[in-house]
Scaffold this motif. Sequence first.
Motif, short mmCIF file in Angstrom:
data_model
loop_
_atom_site.label_atom_id
_atom_site.label_comp_id
_atom_site.label_asym_id
_atom_site.label_seq_id
_atom_site.Cartn_x
_atom_site.Cartn_y
_atom_site.Cartn_z
N LYS A 172 0.86 -1.10 0.11
CA LYS A 172 0.01 0.04 -0.03
C LYS A 172 1.00 1.19 0.04
CE LYS A 172 -4.15 2.03 0.56
NZ LYS A 172 -5.38 1.64 -0.22
N GLU A 193 2.37 2.30 -3.36
CA GLU A 193 1.25 3.07 -4.14
C GLU A 193 1.41 4.29 -3.97
OE1 GLU A 193 -2.31 1.18 -3.90
OE2 GLU A 193 -1.70 -0.83 -4.62
N TYR A 203 5.62 -7.09 -9.48
CA TYR A 203 4.65 -7.03 -10.51
C TYR A 203 4.17 -5.52 -10.44
CZ TYR A 203 0.21 -7.34 -13.16
OH TYR A 203 -0.85 -7.10 -14.01
N ARG A 224 -0.22 -0.15 -8.66
CA ARG A 224 -0.01 -1.45 -8.10
C ARG A 224 1.65 -1.78 -8.09
NH1 ARG A 224 -0.43 -4.77 -4.28
NH2 ARG A 224 -1.15 -6.99 -4.71
N HIS A 271 3.45 -4.79 -6.62
CA HIS A 271 3.48 -6.19 -5.75
C HIS A 271 4.72 -6.97 -5.77
CE1 HIS A 271 2.04 -10.01 -4.38
NE2 HIS A 271 2.34 -10.53 -5.40
N ARG A 330 6.60 -10.27 -5.02
CA ARG A 330 6.47 -11.90 -5.00
C ARG A 330 7.77 -12.40 -4.05
NH1 ARG A 330 8.57 -16.95 -5.23
NH2 ARG A 330 7.26 -18.58 -6.11
N PHE A 344 7.51 -16.13 1.31
CA PHE A 344 6.09 -16.13 1.42
C PHE A 344 5.58 -17.73 0.73
CE2 PHE A 344 1.58 -15.30 -0.32
CZ PHE A 344 0.94 -14.88 0.70
N TYR A 345 6.23 -18.20 -0.34
CA TYR A 345 5.67 -19.46 -0.95
C TYR A 345 6.55 -20.49 -0.17
CZ TYR A 345 3.07 -17.07 -4.38
OH TYR A 345 2.01 -16.01 -4.91
N ASP A 351 2.79 -16.89 -8.81
CA ASP A 351 2.51 -15.69 -8.25
C ASP A 351 1.04 -15.50 -8.43
OD1 ASP A 351 2.55 -13.76 -6.30
OD2 ASP A 351 2.96 -12.28 -8.13
N VAL A 352 0.22 -15.05 -7.52
CA VAL A 352 -1.45 -14.67 -7.67
C VAL A 352 -1.51 -13.33 -7.09
CG1 VAL A 352 -3.67 -15.23 -7.56
CG2 VAL A 352 -2.09 -16.87 -7.84
N THR A 353 -2.03 -12.41 -7.59
CA THR A 353 -2.08 -11.10 -7.11
C THR A 353 -3.25 -10.59 -7.71
OG1 THR A 353 -1.13 -9.12 -6.39
CG2 THR A 353 -0.39 -9.89 -8.43
N ALA A 354 -3.40 -9.19 -7.45
CA ALA A 354 -4.86 -8.45 -7.81
C ALA A 354 -4.31 -7.00 -8.08
CB ALA A 354 -5.90 -8.74 -6.95
N VAL A 355 -5.12 -6.28 -8.78
CA VAL A 355 -4.94 -4.77 -8.94
C VAL A 355 -6.33 -4.29 -8.95
CG1 VAL A 355 -3.90 -3.06 -10.42
CG2 VAL A 355 -2.95 -5.47 -10.57
N GLU A 368 -8.65 -6.69 -11.39
CA GLU A 368 -7.83 -7.67 -12.25
C GLU A 368 -7.14 -8.60 -11.20
OE1 GLU A 368 -5.18 -5.90 -14.57
OE2 GLU A 368 -6.40 -5.48 -16.28
N VAL A 417 -4.42 -11.37 -11.36
CA VAL A 417 -3.11 -11.92 -12.12
C VAL A 417 -2.36 -12.90 -11.76
CG1 VAL A 417 -1.00 -10.68 -13.30
CG2 VAL A 417 -2.99 -9.21 -12.56
N ILE A 433 -4.61 -12.82 -16.90
CA ILE A 433 -5.35 -11.83 -16.29
C ILE A 433 -6.91 -12.10 -16.73
CG2 ILE A 433 -5.60 -9.16 -16.41
CD1 ILE A 433 -2.80 -9.02 -17.27
N ALA A 438 -1.40 -17.04 -1.50
CA ALA A 438 -1.39 -16.19 -2.32
C ALA A 438 -2.83 -15.58 -2.62
CB ALA A 438 -0.79 -16.42 -3.79
N GLU A 493 -4.10 -14.09 0.51
CA GLU A 493 -3.64 -12.79 0.69
C GLU A 493 -4.39 -11.79 -0.13
OE1 GLU A 493 0.67 -11.77 0.16
OE2 GLU A 493 0.02 -10.51 -1.46
N LEU A 522 -6.52 -8.85 1.22
CA LEU A 522 -6.51 -7.30 0.89
C LEU A 522 -7.39 -6.78 -0.30
CD1 LEU A 522 -2.49 -7.62 0.92
CD2 LEU A 522 -3.89 -6.99 2.85
N PHE A 523 -7.96 -7.55 -0.85
CA PHE A 523 -8.82 -6.88 -1.63
C PHE A 523 -10.18 -7.58 -1.73
CE2 PHE A 523 -4.65 -6.71 -4.02
CZ PHE A 523 -4.84 -5.47 -4.62
N LEU A 548 -6.03 -2.76 0.70
CA LEU A 548 -5.16 -2.57 -0.73
C LEU A 548 -6.30 -2.10 -1.68
CD1 LEU A 548 -2.11 -4.89 -1.61
CD2 LEU A 548 -2.26 -2.62 -0.98
N ARG A 549 -7.65 -2.11 -1.46
CA ARG A 549 -8.69 -1.31 -2.25
C ARG A 549 -8.24 -0.16 -2.47
NH1 ARG A 549 -14.61 -4.03 -2.05
NH2 ARG A 549 -14.09 -6.18 -2.59
#
Lengths: 436, 192
Positions: free
Chosen positions: A95, A98, A383, A394, A396, A398, A402-403, B76-80, B100, B102, B117, B140, B143, B147-148, B172-173
Motif C-alpha cells: 500500500k 502506491e 509486478y 500497483r 506487488h 512476490r 512467502f511461498y 504468483d497470484v495477485t490482484a490490481v 484484475e 493476475v 489476467i 497467495a 492474501e 487485501l482485496f 489494498l482497495r
Amino acid sequence: MTVDPPVGADLEAIEEERLERQTDEGAQELRSTRELVLTGAPWPEAADPGETMVVNMGPQHPSTHGVLRVMMELEGEVVLRAKPVIGYLHTGMEKTGEELTYVQGGTNVTRMDYASCLSNELVYSLAVERLCGLEIPPRATWARMMLVELQRMASHLLFQATNGMDIGAVSMMLYGWREREEVLRLLERITGLRMNHNFIRVGGIAADLPDGWQEATLAVCDRVEAGVREYDALLSENPIWLERTVGVGVITTAEALALGVSGPILRSTGYPWDLRRAQPYLAYDEVDFDVIHTTNGDCYDRYRIRLQEILESARIVRQCVERMPDGDYRSQDKKVTPPPRARIDESMEALIHHFKLFTEGFGVPAGETYVAIESPRGEIGCYLVADGTSRPVRMHIRGPSFYNLQVMEPMMRGHLVADAVAVISSVDPIMGEVDR
Amino acid sequence: MGEQTDAGAREEFHESAADGAADGAADGVAAAVAARVEGAVAARSCGQAVLCCDRRHLAEVGRVLRDEHAFTSCVDVTAVDHLLDADRWVPPGIVPERFEVVANFLSHPRNLRLRVIVEVPEDDPVVPSLTGVFPGTAFAEREVFDLFGIRFEGHPDLTRILMPDDWDGHPLRKDAPPARIPVTFKAAGGPR
C-alpha cells in the motif's frame, strides 16, 4: 560451466536419479507416505484423537526467525500437522508503495527482505526500467551484480549462523556473524549503510564505487572463503550435525514445484533451477558460476547448498572485480537521473530539474510487467502496474519466503518437535518479506 | 519516456517488445490456449506474453497450462484495483472491470513464463481457485482475499492471512485510505 541448464530437463529422470542416490531408508519410507500435498489427501489421523495436543510455537520464539507462528498438533513429541500463521509483521508496504513515487520506492522495497535488501531494490529497479524502456550502462550492471552477490554471501552467512544456532551449534552463530559483519562492513563502505541501502536505483546505482574498492572486496572474498572452509570442517562431517539434519524435512521436486517453491529448497531436491542461469538478467550470462544442486531434499542438503553458494558468489564477485567496465554508473537519461551536484550550483535548470525529480518524480508510461530475479531465498518478483503518472497503480513483490513457508507443512509431518526447529531454520524465511 | 495519453500510443507501447527479448514460444502457448478457451485473448505487454480470459475459466486455463503445456508452477497470484484508472488499456475483446486478478505461470522444463489476467467486477468479486491445480497458490489467494476482498471459489481455507481476523475492510482497495484506523478506546474521553 559444469551444470547443464535446466531448460528441457526431465522431471521424471531427475526423480529417478534422486531415488537411486537416496540411501537413507527412513527418508524413503517417509516420502512414500506423503502423496497428500499434491493429491489433497486427508491428513493422517492420530491413533487416539484424545491424546493430541495443539502447541503454538511463536510468534515470540527464538527459533522462528522473527515473528513466525507455527501451530502444531502433536501426538507425544511427533508433529501430526503444522500450520504456519503469519501477519505479525504486516506493515502494508505494498500500500505504501502506491503512495510513493518511483524515485522514493526503493527505500520502501529495500525493507522487505531485510537480509538481502539489494535484491529487492534490484528487482524493483528492473521492473521500472522495463516499463520505461531504459538502457543501463555496463558499469552499473556489473556493479549491481557484484553488490547483489556480496549480499547473497551475507545472507547465506546469516543462514549459516542462525541455522547453527537453531540446531545447537552455538559457536557457528558467532562464526557466521563474524564473517557476515565483514561483508556488511564492505557494503557500508560502498553504499554508506550496513542494511537497507537504497543504493540500486532506477537508472543505475546511487554513487560510483569508492576508491580502493577492489582491494577491499577481494580481501572480503578471501576472508569469507576461509570462513566457509572453517564451517565445512566444523559441520559437514560432524556426526551430531548429520544426525540432526540428514533425512529431516525431506521434500521432492514435484512437491516443491507444485507449491511454487524456488531457490535453494528447490535445488536441494535435485532440480538445478536458478534464474541466474535459466533466464539471465544483468550480466550473469557472461560470468562463470555453477548452479549448486543436490538430490536428497533434506535439511543437510539445504545447508550444503547454501554453503557452496557462498563460494560461487565469491567466484562471481572476483570476476566482477576483474572485469568491471569503466564509464557511467547510472543512466544519462535526464528524466530519471538527477543532475550532478556540481551542476546545481551553476545552472538554474539543473536546480529546477533536481527539485522536480525529487518532489514530483518522473512519469512512467502506462503498462504492466512482471520481473523476476534470483534472490538468496529464491525467485523474487516485482509486478508493477503504471498509469503514466509518477506513482504506480500497483506494486506487488512476490516474496520467495512467502511461498517457501508453505513447504513447512509437508516437511514437518511425522517429525519430532526438535526437528521442526531444524525445518523452520532450513527454509530460511525472512518475515519482513513474508508479511510485507 | 514521457506521458502517454492517447490510446493509440498506448497500444503501440503494449505491442512493442520493450526489452527486445520477445519469446515466441510463450506467445505460441498463449495463442494455443486462447484458441481452446472461449473468450480468451492472447496479447503482449512490455514484451511479455499475456493471456486475458473470462474469470470463470481461470482454473481451467491453469489446468490446460499444467497438463498440456508443461507449466509446472504458478509462481504468483495477485490482484490490481483499477478504481482510479478505469480508462486503462485492455486487449480488444476484453471488458475492463474494477479488479484484475493476475496469475503468473512458469514452465521450468520449457523455461517459459505466461501471465494470465482476468477481469473481476466489483459487485461479484468471485474467481475460481487455482489451488486444485497448483496447491502453492493457497497462501497467495488468501492474501488477495484478505487485501482485496476477492473470493476464490473452491479454496480449502479462505481466511485472512496478513490482517487480523476481525479486521474490517480490505486495505489494498483504492477506496481504503491509508493510515486511517478506527479509534480503539472510544469510551475514554480524552482532553479534546
